[in-house]
Design a protein around this motif. Structure first.
Motif, PDB file in Angstrom:
ATOM      1  N   GLN A 165       1.031  -0.903   0.060  1.00 29.52           N
ATOM      2  CA  GLN A 165       0.073  -0.248  -0.093  1.00 29.52           C
ATOM      3  C   GLN A 165       1.127   1.090  -0.081  1.00 29.52           C
ATOM      4  O   GLN A 165       0.546   2.226  -0.451  1.00 29.52           O
ATOM      5  CB  GLN A 165      -1.125  -0.459   1.066  1.00 29.52           C
ATOM      6  N   TYR A 166       2.193   1.420   0.314  1.00 32.44           N
ATOM      7  CA  TYR A 166       2.861   2.393   0.853  1.00 32.44           C
ATOM      8  C   TYR A 166       4.420   2.134   0.335  1.00 32.44           C
ATOM      9  O   TYR A 166       4.882   0.725   0.490  1.00 32.44           O
ATOM     10  CB  TYR A 166       2.895   2.700   2.256  1.00 32.44           C
ATOM     11  N   ALA A 167       5.060   2.480  -0.105  1.00 32.80           N
ATOM     12  CA  ALA A 167       6.289   2.418  -0.250  1.00 32.80           C
ATOM     13  C   ALA A 167       7.542   3.985  -0.033  1.00 32.80           C
ATOM     14  O   ALA A 167       7.029   4.983  -0.818  1.00 32.80           O
ATOM     15  CB  ALA A 167       6.602   2.162  -1.994  1.00 32.80           C
ATOM     16  N   VAL A 168       7.995   3.420   0.865  1.00 32.25           N
ATOM     17  CA  VAL A 168       8.768   4.673   0.954  1.00 32.25           C
ATOM     18  C   VAL A 168      10.372   4.436  -0.117  1.00 32.25           C
ATOM     19  O   VAL A 168      10.775   3.712  -0.426  1.00 32.25           O
ATOM     20  CB  VAL A 168      10.100   4.166   2.409  1.00 32.25           C
ATOM     21  N   LEU A 169      10.454   5.390  -0.752  1.00 31.60           N
ATOM     22  CA  LEU A 169      11.066   5.956  -1.750  1.00 31.60           C
ATOM     23  C   LEU A 169      13.449   6.451  -1.290  1.00 31.60           C
ATOM     24  O   LEU A 169      12.486   7.465  -0.714  1.00 31.60           O
ATOM     25  CB  LEU A 169      11.017   7.763  -2.294  1.00 31.60           C
ATOM     26  N   PHE A 170      13.810   5.240  -1.194  1.00 31.03           N
ATOM     27  CA  PHE A 170      14.637   5.609  -0.142  1.00 31.03           C
ATOM     28  C   PHE A 170      15.946   6.215  -1.344  1.00 31.03           C
ATOM     29  O   PHE A 170      16.676   7.122  -1.403  1.00 31.03           O
ATOM     30  CB  PHE A 170      15.391   4.522   0.702  1.00 31.03           C
ATOM     31  N   ALA A 171      15.072   6.008  -2.609  1.00 30.93           N
ATOM     32  CA  ALA A 171      16.116   6.313  -3.391  1.00 30.93           C
ATOM     33  C   ALA A 171      15.791   7.931  -4.003  1.00 30.93           C
ATOM     34  O   ALA A 171      15.496   7.897  -6.062  1.00 30.93           O
ATOM     35  CB  ALA A 171      16.656   5.661  -4.476  1.00 30.93           C
ATOM     36  N   TRP A 172      15.297   8.740  -3.495  1.00 33.35           N
ATOM     37  CA  TRP A 172      14.866   9.583  -3.928  1.00 33.35           C
ATOM     38  C   TRP A 172      15.327  11.135  -4.837  1.00 33.35           C
ATOM     39  O   TRP A 172      14.070  11.092  -5.347  1.00 33.35           O
ATOM     40  CB  TRP A 172      14.544  10.770  -2.258  1.00 33.35           C
ATOM     41  N   ASN A 173      16.476  10.507  -4.923  1.00 37.44           N
ATOM     42  CA  ASN A 173      17.650  11.263  -5.856  1.00 37.44           C
ATOM     43  C   ASN A 173      16.311  11.318  -7.497  1.00 37.44           C
ATOM     44  O   ASN A 173      16.940  11.226  -7.941  1.00 37.44           O
ATOM     45  CB  ASN A 173      18.611  11.364  -6.173  1.00 37.44           C
ATOM     46  N   HIS A 174      16.590   9.664  -7.009  1.00 33.23           N
ATOM     47  CA  HIS A 174      15.781   9.272  -8.454  1.00 33.23           C
ATOM     48  C   HIS A 174      14.398   9.512  -9.064  1.00 33.23           C
ATOM     49  O   HIS A 174      13.655   8.339 -10.020  1.00 33.23           O
ATOM     50  CB  HIS A 174      16.460   7.447  -9.105  1.00 33.23           C
ATOM     51  N   ALA A 175      13.626  10.212  -7.764  1.00 31.06           N
ATOM     52  CA  ALA A 175      12.278   9.851  -8.055  1.00 31.06           C
ATOM     53  C   ALA A 175      11.573   9.683  -9.501  1.00 31.06           C
ATOM     54  O   ALA A 175      10.677   9.355  -9.305  1.00 31.06           O
ATOM     55  CB  ALA A 175      11.928  11.039  -6.982  1.00 31.06           C
ATOM     56  N   GLU A 176      12.078  10.922 -10.041  1.00 35.64           N
ATOM     57  CA  GLU A 176      11.531  11.242 -11.626  1.00 35.64           C
ATOM     58  C   GLU A 176      11.166   9.686 -12.033  1.00 35.64           C
ATOM     59  O   GLU A 176      10.186   9.325 -13.350  1.00 35.64           O
ATOM     60  CB  GLU A 176      11.540  11.957 -12.503  1.00 35.64           C
ATOM     61  N   GLU A 177      12.499   9.389 -12.048  1.00 35.59           N
ATOM     62  CA  GLU A 177      12.738   7.816 -13.319  1.00 35.59           C
ATOM     63  C   GLU A 177      12.028   6.654 -12.421  1.00 35.59           C
ATOM     64  O   GLU A 177      11.464   6.049 -13.439  1.00 35.59           O
ATOM     65  CB  GLU A 177      14.247   7.649 -13.036  1.00 35.59           C
ATOM     66  N   ILE A 178      12.167   6.969 -10.976  1.00 35.56           N
ATOM     67  CA  ILE A 178      11.268   5.271 -10.797  1.00 35.56           C
ATOM     68  C   ILE A 178      10.191   5.506 -10.805  1.00 35.56           C
ATOM     69  O   ILE A 178       9.098   4.946 -11.023  1.00 35.56           O
ATOM     70  CB  ILE A 178      11.915   5.334  -9.198  1.00 35.56           C
TER      71      ILE A 178
END
Ligand code: SAH
Ligand code: TYD
Ligand code: ZN
Length: 411
Positions: free
Chosen positions: A374-387
């Motif tokens: 239901q939720y995902a913590v985006l630890f690679a926030w520097n790649h937010a757009e791509e991911i």
């Protein structure tokens, strides 16, 4: 096992270093571990301070380089399409600009899997990548890149100079800030670089880290958090001049520095402009950095509270991007598999291991949709757009991303 060694003064100039943030005991950030074999994990003390004389922001304890970088080092630069494109553009820019002369020789410090040198190789530029992580270097070698498995320092630079001649350009990305022995690196650059050559390197920028409270950029490998001011001071100390700076959007905000021998090139206006901006931002003031530490505390408290609430509600929560940055967040906040069940990551050599210290399983990206959490913590926030683009279906079917930079928010 605690492997770090405390420093007695600034690693660049020897003056007093004042602490502004202390994360306590931390695991080596890229030491993903076999879940059946976590007994031998290596820890160190993670705290940062500001040099009262040269303004270099640095760690107060040093992890021996061979503990971080070795044949099993798992980071692979080419996992991100944006990163690949960034370095292709960089290489083309160098060939068309700096390397406009005949038959140049380029040395890259920390070439990893060859993400930058690949383009130079295709364009027939004579090059040498230097990287101590044999696994990553082997990937570069298979791409046809010339690589030397070694730590760049004064000794290895002199050996390269003897065997290959002077370098017209020494390039480095996301590596110079990792090298506590900055003195040895600059002496090596001095030995290897042609008289009119340039040393160009880029690294995550303290100005962006403070502006976004990107506290997770602090971990063992990021020994220094650089600024134009601190790099200029170090350059002068070792016989170079900072002649150009350029801000870059990669990795949540980076800065590219160009060093040359004094008087060999004009100093670009960007240098003075950025120094003035850093002064206005208070990057050399301990008060600014202590505010950053307070903001960090607030974010960590908020993140822990959110994850606790989601757990109480019985929500499923995963992570995305088993980054080295995540080591600081997970271990400092005490987040484990009870709060974040697993982390998806495309890097083969990280998969089926668990995160250092926090022991969250790393899973291939295919697991993300089977079924979606239901939720995902985006630890690679520097790649937010791509991911987020790649995982569009997650949001479309109701999944929510949790981000914690510049503050905790759900999108
Ligand atoms: N340049 C790549 C890789 C950065 S990761 C990129 O920007 O994506 C940092 C790399 O530096 C790792 O591959 C590590 O093995 C390497 N490294 C660490 N110490 C080094 C040293 N003294 N000389 C050369 N490379 C080093
Ligand atoms: P990165 O943020 O580049 O570095 P660091 O380890 O220095 O914090 O790491 C990104 C991680 O995210 C890396 O392990 C690869 C992974 N990743 C994916 O799984 N999918 C993707 O689409 C991208 C771009 C990265
Ligand atoms: Zn100093």
């Amino acid at each position: 096992m605690n492997e770090s060694v405390g420093i007695s003064g600034c690693r660049v100039c020897g003056s007093d270093v004042r602490t502004f943030i202390d994360f306590g005991r931390q695991p080596v950030s890229n030491a993903f571990v076999d879940p059946a074999d976590t007994a031998g994990e290596v820890f160190y003390d993670l705290a940062m301070g500001l040099c009262s004389a040269c303004s270099m922001v640095q760690q107060l304890h040093e992890v021996p380089r061979g503990v971080m970088f070795h044949s099993g080092y798992p980071y692979r630069s080419s996992e991100s399409r944006f990163v690949r494109e960034h370095f292709e553009r960089t290489a083309v820019g160098l060939v068309e600009g700096e390397l406009g002369r005949r038959d140049p020789f380029v040395v890259e410090i920390g070439c990893n899997d060859g993400v930058m040198l690949e383009t130079l190789r295709r364009r027939g530029v004579r090059h040498l990548g230097v990287d101590p992580s044999a696994g990553a270097a082997e990937v570069a070698r298979r791409r046809g890149i010339d690589v030397r498995v070694a730590f760049f320092d004064e000794a290895s630079a002199a050996a390269i100079r003897d065997e290959e001649g002077p370098a017209d350009l020494i390039f480095s990305a996301n590596t110079i800030s990792h090298l506590a022995y900055f003195d040895s690196v600059l002496k090596g650059v001095d030995a290897l670089l042609a008289p009119d050559g340039a040393f160009v390197f880029e690294d995550r920028y303290l100005g962006d880290i403070v502006e976004r409270t990107a506290f997770d950029q602090i971990y063992d490998e990021h020994y220094y958090l650089l600024t134009a001011r601190s790099v200029r001071a170090a350059a002068v100390r070792f016989g170079f001049e900072l002649v150009d700076v350029e801000r870059l959007p990669v990795h949540g905000g980076s800065l590219r520095y160009t060093l040359a021998r004094p008087g060999s090139r004009a100093v670009r206006p960007s240098v003075g402009e950025l120094l003035a901006r850093e002064e206005a931002q208070g990057l050399g003031d301990i008060a600014t950095l202590r505010r950053f530490a307070d903001d960090t505390e607030r974010i960590c408290t908020d993140l822990v509270a959110l994850l606790r609430e989601l757990r109480a509600q019985g929500c499923t929560v995963a992570g995305y991007g088993a980054t080295s940055k995540s080591a600081t967040v997970l271990n400092y906040c005490g987040i484990g598999p009870e709060s974040v069940a697993y982390i998806c990551d495309s890097t083969r050599v990280k998969q089926h291991l668990v995160t250092p210290g926090s022991h969250i399983p790393v899973r291939p990206p295919e697991v993300f949709a089977a079924p979606y959490p239901q939720y995902a913590v985006l630890f690679a926030w520097n790649h937010a757009e791509e991911i987020m683009a790649k995982e569009r279906r997650f949001s479309e079917q109701g999944g929510r991303w949790i981000l914690y930079v510049p503050d905790v928010h759900v999108v």
